[in-house]
Write a protein that holds these residues in place. Structure first.
Motif, PDB file in Angstrom:
ATOM      1  N   VAL A  44     -52.101 -11.491 -44.583  1.00 44.72           N
ATOM      2  CA  VAL A  44     -50.793 -10.858 -44.645  1.00 44.72           C
ATOM      3  C   VAL A  44     -50.139 -11.249 -45.966  1.00 44.72           C
ATOM      4  O   VAL A  44     -50.013 -12.423 -46.285  1.00 44.72           O
ATOM      5  CB  VAL A  44     -49.917 -11.304 -43.453  1.00 44.72           C
ATOM      6  N   SER A  45     -49.769 -10.250 -46.726  1.00 44.90           N
ATOM      7  CA  SER A  45     -49.101 -10.538 -47.996  1.00 44.90           C
ATOM      8  C   SER A  45     -47.636 -10.132 -47.883  1.00 44.90           C
ATOM      9  O   SER A  45     -47.289  -9.207 -47.149  1.00 44.90           O
ATOM     10  CB  SER A  45     -49.776  -9.779 -49.143  1.00 44.90           C
ATOM     11  N   PRO A  46     -46.770 -10.804 -48.607  1.00 45.98           N
ATOM     12  CA  PRO A  46     -45.354 -10.448 -48.530  1.00 45.98           C
ATOM     13  C   PRO A  46     -45.108  -9.053 -49.101  1.00 45.98           C
ATOM     14  O   PRO A  46     -45.821  -8.596 -49.994  1.00 45.98           O
ATOM     15  CB  PRO A  46     -44.667 -11.519 -49.387  1.00 45.98           C
ATOM     16  N   ALA A  47     -44.125  -8.387 -48.542  1.00 44.32           N
ATOM     17  CA  ALA A  47     -43.777  -7.044 -49.023  1.00 44.32           C
ATOM     18  C   ALA A  47     -43.241  -7.153 -50.448  1.00 44.32           C
ATOM     19  O   ALA A  47     -42.527  -8.106 -50.786  1.00 44.32           O
ATOM     20  CB  ALA A  47     -42.725  -6.424 -48.118  1.00 44.32           C
ATOM     21  N   PRO A  48     -43.583  -6.200 -51.302  1.00 38.26           N
ATOM     22  CA  PRO A  48     -43.063  -6.261 -52.665  1.00 38.26           C
ATOM     23  C   PRO A  48     -41.547  -6.075 -52.679  1.00 38.26           C
ATOM     24  O   PRO A  48     -40.981  -5.384 -51.828  1.00 38.26           O
ATOM     25  CB  PRO A  48     -43.758  -5.090 -53.374  1.00 38.26           C
ATOM     26  N   ALA A  49     -40.911  -6.719 -53.622  1.00 38.25           N
ATOM     27  CA  ALA A  49     -39.457  -6.607 -53.744  1.00 38.25           C
ATOM     28  C   ALA A  49     -39.084  -5.206 -54.231  1.00 38.25           C
ATOM     29  O   ALA A  49     -39.787  -4.621 -55.059  1.00 38.25           O
ATOM     30  CB  ALA A  49     -38.953  -7.651 -54.733  1.00 38.25           C
ATOM     31  N   PRO A  50     -38.013  -4.638 -53.703  1.00 39.82           N
ATOM     32  CA  PRO A  50     -37.594  -3.316 -54.162  1.00 39.82           C
ATOM     33  C   PRO A  50     -37.202  -3.355 -55.635  1.00 39.82           C
ATOM     34  O   PRO A  50     -36.709  -4.361 -56.146  1.00 39.82           O
ATOM     35  CB  PRO A  50     -36.399  -2.971 -53.288  1.00 39.82           C
ATOM     36  N   VAL A  51     -37.438  -2.249 -56.306  1.00 37.86           N
ATOM     37  CA  VAL A  51     -37.119  -2.133 -57.729  1.00 37.86           C
ATOM     38  C   VAL A  51     -36.040  -1.074 -57.898  1.00 37.86           C
ATOM     39  O   VAL A  51     -36.120   0.005 -57.320  1.00 37.86           O
ATOM     40  CB  VAL A  51     -38.375  -1.741 -58.533  1.00 37.86           C
ATOM     41  N   SER A  52     -35.059  -1.391 -58.686  1.00 37.60           N
ATOM     42  CA  SER A  52     -33.994  -0.432 -58.961  1.00 37.60           C
ATOM     43  C   SER A  52     -34.557   0.741 -59.758  1.00 37.60           C
ATOM     44  O   SER A  52     -35.340   0.546 -60.694  1.00 37.60           O
ATOM     45  CB  SER A  52     -32.891  -1.117 -59.772  1.00 37.60           C
ATOM     46  N   PRO A  53     -34.179   1.975 -59.438  1.00 37.60           N
ATOM     47  CA  PRO A  53     -34.641   3.123 -60.220  1.00 37.60           C
ATOM     48  C   PRO A  53     -34.293   3.004 -61.704  1.00 37.60           C
ATOM     49  O   PRO A  53     -35.014   3.509 -62.555  1.00 37.60           O
ATOM     50  CB  PRO A  53     -33.933   4.313 -59.576  1.00 37.60           C
ATOM     51  N   ALA A  54     -33.204   2.300 -62.020  1.00 38.78           N
ATOM     52  CA  ALA A  54     -32.811   2.128 -63.418  1.00 38.78           C
ATOM     53  C   ALA A  54     -33.820   1.269 -64.176  1.00 38.78           C
ATOM     54  O   ALA A  54     -33.932   1.359 -65.401  1.00 38.78           O
ATOM     55  CB  ALA A  54     -31.423   1.506 -63.492  1.00 38.78           C
ATOM     56  N   ALA A  55     -34.564   0.425 -63.449  1.00 35.93           N
ATOM     57  CA  ALA A  55     -35.532  -0.450 -64.103  1.00 35.93           C
ATOM     58  C   ALA A  55     -36.851   0.269 -64.400  1.00 35.93           C
ATOM     59  O   ALA A  55     -37.671  -0.242 -65.144  1.00 35.93           O
ATOM     60  CB  ALA A  55     -35.789  -1.667 -63.227  1.00 35.93           C
ATOM     61  N   ILE A  56     -37.047   1.429 -63.802  1.00 36.07           N
ATOM     62  CA  ILE A  56     -38.281   2.178 -64.023  1.00 36.07           C
ATOM     63  C   ILE A  56     -38.059   3.094 -65.226  1.00 36.07           C
ATOM     64  O   ILE A  56     -37.186   3.950 -65.224  1.00 36.07           O
ATOM     65  CB  ILE A  56     -38.649   3.008 -62.780  1.00 36.07           C
TER      66      ILE A  56
END
Length: 68
Positions: free
Chosen positions: A35-47
């Protein structure tokens, strides 16, 4: 001289669905993944730097009709 035919090999595509499901069930314990931790959400502004061709965007937009 007498010749004997070699036994016919069974190809993967000749297994029945029940046989394949049974094989999968027997192998399932070997396929346990950690089980791996869920990835942290990324702000659309950072993409940034992602370019999607217009034809691809239209294709993806049209697939929403099939999901409902």
């Amino acid at each position: 001289m007498t010749t004997y035919p070699a036994p016919r090999e069974r190809h993967e595509s000749e297994f029945s669905l029940a046989e394949l499901r049974g094989a999968g069930a027997r192998m399932a314990p070997h396929w346990v993944s950690p089980v791996s931790p869920a990835p942290a959400p990324v702000s659309p502004a950072a993409i940034h730097g992602v370019v999607v061709p217009a034809a691809s965007a239209r294709l993806i937009a049209a697939t929403a009709e099939y999901g409902s």
